[in-house]
Design a protein around this motif. Structure first.
Motif, short mmCIF file in Angstrom:
data_model
loop_
_atom_site.label_atom_id
_atom_site.label_comp_id
_atom_site.label_asym_id
_atom_site.label_seq_id
_atom_site.Cartn_x
_atom_site.Cartn_y
_atom_site.Cartn_z
N PRO A 149 97.56 16.26 51.03
CA PRO A 149 98.00 15.03 51.70
C PRO A 149 98.71 14.05 50.76
O PRO A 149 98.58 14.13 49.54
CB PRO A 149 96.69 14.43 52.20
CG PRO A 149 95.64 14.96 51.28
CD PRO A 149 96.11 16.31 50.81
N ALA A 150 99.44 13.13 51.39
CA ALA A 150 100.04 12.02 50.66
C ALA A 150 99.34 10.74 51.10
O ALA A 150 99.08 10.54 52.28
CB ALA A 150 101.52 11.92 51.00
N THR A 151 99.03 9.89 50.13
CA THR A 151 98.50 8.57 50.45
C THR A 151 99.56 7.54 50.06
O THR A 151 100.59 7.88 49.47
CB THR A 151 97.21 8.27 49.66
OG1 THR A 151 97.55 8.25 48.28
CG2 THR A 151 96.15 9.33 49.91
N ILE A 152 99.25 6.31 50.34
CA ILE A 152 100.21 5.23 50.06
C ILE A 152 100.49 5.10 48.55
O ILE A 152 101.54 4.63 48.15
CB ILE A 152 99.70 3.90 50.68
CG1 ILE A 152 100.79 2.85 50.65
CG2 ILE A 152 98.43 3.42 50.01
CD1 ILE A 152 101.97 3.18 51.52
N ASP A 153 99.55 5.61 47.72
CA ASP A 153 99.77 5.61 46.26
C ASP A 153 101.11 6.23 45.88
O ASP A 153 101.75 5.84 44.89
CB ASP A 153 98.72 6.47 45.54
CG ASP A 153 97.37 5.83 45.55
OD1 ASP A 153 97.30 4.61 45.80
OD2 ASP A 153 96.38 6.55 45.31
N LEU A 154 101.52 7.20 46.68
CA LEU A 154 102.72 7.94 46.34
C LEU A 154 103.96 7.05 46.30
O LEU A 154 104.95 7.38 45.64
CB LEU A 154 102.91 9.10 47.35
CG LEU A 154 103.87 10.21 46.97
CD1 LEU A 154 103.47 10.89 45.67
CD2 LEU A 154 103.95 11.25 48.11
N ALA A 155 103.88 5.92 46.98
CA ALA A 155 105.02 4.99 46.99
C ALA A 155 105.37 4.55 45.57
O ALA A 155 106.53 4.30 45.25
CB ALA A 155 104.71 3.79 47.87
N GLY A 156 104.37 4.49 44.68
CA GLY A 156 104.63 4.07 43.31
C GLY A 156 105.06 5.21 42.40
O GLY A 156 105.49 4.98 41.26
N ALA A 157 104.93 6.42 42.89
CA ALA A 157 105.14 7.57 42.00
C ALA A 157 106.57 7.70 41.51
O ALA A 157 106.80 8.10 40.37
CB ALA A 157 104.71 8.86 42.71
N GLU A 158 107.54 7.34 42.36
CA GLU A 158 108.94 7.46 41.94
C GLU A 158 109.15 6.73 40.61
O GLU A 158 109.85 7.22 39.73
CB GLU A 158 109.88 6.82 42.98
CG GLU A 158 109.95 7.52 44.31
CD GLU A 158 111.01 8.63 44.35
OE1 GLU A 158 111.56 8.97 43.29
OE2 GLU A 158 111.24 9.16 45.45
N ILE A 159 108.53 5.55 40.49
CA ILE A 159 108.70 4.75 39.27
C ILE A 159 107.78 5.26 38.17
O ILE A 159 108.18 5.40 37.01
CB ILE A 159 108.44 3.27 39.59
CG1 ILE A 159 109.57 2.76 40.48
CG2 ILE A 159 108.34 2.44 38.30
CD1 ILE A 159 109.37 1.38 41.04
N GLU A 160 106.53 5.58 38.52
CA GLU A 160 105.59 6.03 37.49
C GLU A 160 106.02 7.34 36.85
O GLU A 160 105.78 7.58 35.67
CB GLU A 160 104.19 6.16 38.09
CG GLU A 160 103.59 4.80 38.41
CD GLU A 160 102.26 4.93 39.14
OE1 GLU A 160 101.31 5.42 38.53
OE2 GLU A 160 102.21 4.53 40.32
N LEU A 161 106.66 8.20 37.63
CA LEU A 161 107.08 9.49 37.10
C LEU A 161 108.12 9.35 36.00
O LEU A 161 108.19 10.17 35.08
CB LEU A 161 107.67 10.36 38.22
CG LEU A 161 106.66 11.09 39.12
CD1 LEU A 161 107.36 11.67 40.35
CD2 LEU A 161 105.94 12.20 38.36
N VAL A 162 108.93 8.29 36.09
CA VAL A 162 110.06 8.15 35.17
C VAL A 162 109.63 8.27 33.71
O VAL A 162 110.29 8.92 32.91
CB VAL A 162 110.78 6.79 35.40
CG1 VAL A 162 111.81 6.53 34.32
CG2 VAL A 162 111.44 6.78 36.77
#
Ligand code: ATP
Ligand code: MG
Length: 333
Positions: A149-162
């Motif tokens: 599953p995806a939770t709302i946390d994933l919204a930040g992942a685009e930036i955290e992954l960088v």
């Protein structure tokens, strides 16, 4: 990751969603209501029978097929296609994992998978390097179907992954390390071409593009196809567009027929013969935490996804989808 044995993994119990109401209440139906006191099981059985009617049995792929369902345009049917193709394949005995890579968590919702903020999710896999097996949950009522599953946390992942090491290949590594046997992995992408979608394109071999039969259907697609070319050139030589699926097809309009013609002219053999009709049942199913395959297995929407899944499985098995790795982006904006 294997594709040849039985799954008996350390899966956690999902919390039942609103699905329990689905066969009671006042929902009108396109088909007869289920006939016994285990309605969802019966529904699944009906779906399998429908699949049997639709043609011969489905071959299982020799190796796990990792399929990326992508189109950066919003609302074209990515999530609907992911969950319904996955359920169709699982109902026919394949072992299928849906990876929800969209912070909206729509695929998790549609599969009745708990994805509130504290649930271990694909965010933990991508950002915290948690093993995929620790976040995967079984989907109730559809044997052989699983969901990360995806939770709302994933919204930040685009930036955290960088700032993370190997930021484009974290999903690929997680899938490679997953030890449970799988026939298919279907990845539901968000409507963007950021690092989440890039992770999916690096992890997969096949791109599945749902195209809504509406005006502007092809606009913006060039961007996705160029990204596929770039990822293939630099990060993942296996990557190719294997499947185009026409969705929300309304046979009463000339526009839908024109769009379908245009798509078939441009893409040719990658376009599945089956298109998915616009269907109220398809759009109702997610609010009951179900795919249309269990929600209304005899409906036109369920049958069309079963047929599309059958085509996809047969193409993969026959190797008719052998790709020549050419760029498809020419002539498309
Ligand atoms: P997003 O870009 O926001 O992730 P998406 O591409 O995943 O969207 P979906 O969520 O699958 O698109 O579909 C968009 C909307 O259209 C949803 O409300 C869905 O229920 C509805 N829908 C999808 N396919 C059909 C169909 N064949 N018939 C009727 N409604 C449909
Ligand atoms: Mg979606």
């Amino acid at each position: 990751m294997r594709s040849d044995a039985n799954i008996a993994g350390p899966m956690t119990d999902p919390v039942p969603g609103p699905r329990s109401e689905s066969f009671g209440g006042d929902v009108s139906r396109e088909t007869l209501p289920p006939m016994d006191d285990t309605p969802i099981g019966r529904a699944a059985q009906l779906a399998v029978e429908a699949l049997g009617r639709a043609g011969e049995g489905l071959p299982r792929p020799a190796q796990t097929r990792v399929m990326v369902v992508a189109n950066q345009k919003g609302g074209v049917g990515k999530t609907t296609t992911t969950v319904n193709l996955a359920a169709s394949l699982a109902l026919h005995g394949a072992r299928v994992l849906v990876i929800d890579l969209d912070p909206q968590g729509n695929a998790s919702t549609a599969l009745g998978i708990d994805h509130h903020a504290d649930v271990p999710s694909i965010y933990d896999v991508l950002v915290e390097s948690r093993p995929l097996s620790e976040v995967v949950q079984p989907v109730l009522d559809v044997e052989g179907l699983f969901c990360a599953p995806a939770t709302i946390d994933l919204a930040g992942a685009e930036i955290e992954l960088v700032s993370l090491v190997a930021r484009e290949s974290r999903l690929q590594r997680a899938i490679e390390a997953y030890e449970q046997p799988l026939d298919y992995v279907l990845i539901d992408c968000p409507p963007s071409l950021g690092l989440l979608t890039v992770n999916a394109l690096v992890a997969g071999a096949e791109v599945v593009i749902p195209i809504q039969c509406e005006y502007y259907a092809l606009e913006g697609l060039g961007q996705l196809l160029k990204n596929v070319d770039l990822v293939r050139a630099h990060l993942n030589p296996k990557l190719h567009v294997s499947t185009i699926l026409l969705t929300m097809y309304d046979g009463r309009t000339r526009l839908a027929a024109q769009v379908a013609d245009e798509v078939r002219t441009h893409f040719g053999k990658e376009v599945l013969r089956t298109s998915i009709p616009r269907s109220v049942r398809i759009s109702e199913a997610p609010s009951y935490g179900q795919t249309v395959l269990t929600y209304d297995p005899g409906s036109s929407g369920a049958l069309s996804y079963l047929e599309a899944a059958r085509e996809m499985a047969l193409r993969g098995a026959e190797g008719t989808n052998e790709h020549d790795q050419h760029s498809m982006s020419e002539g498309i904006q």
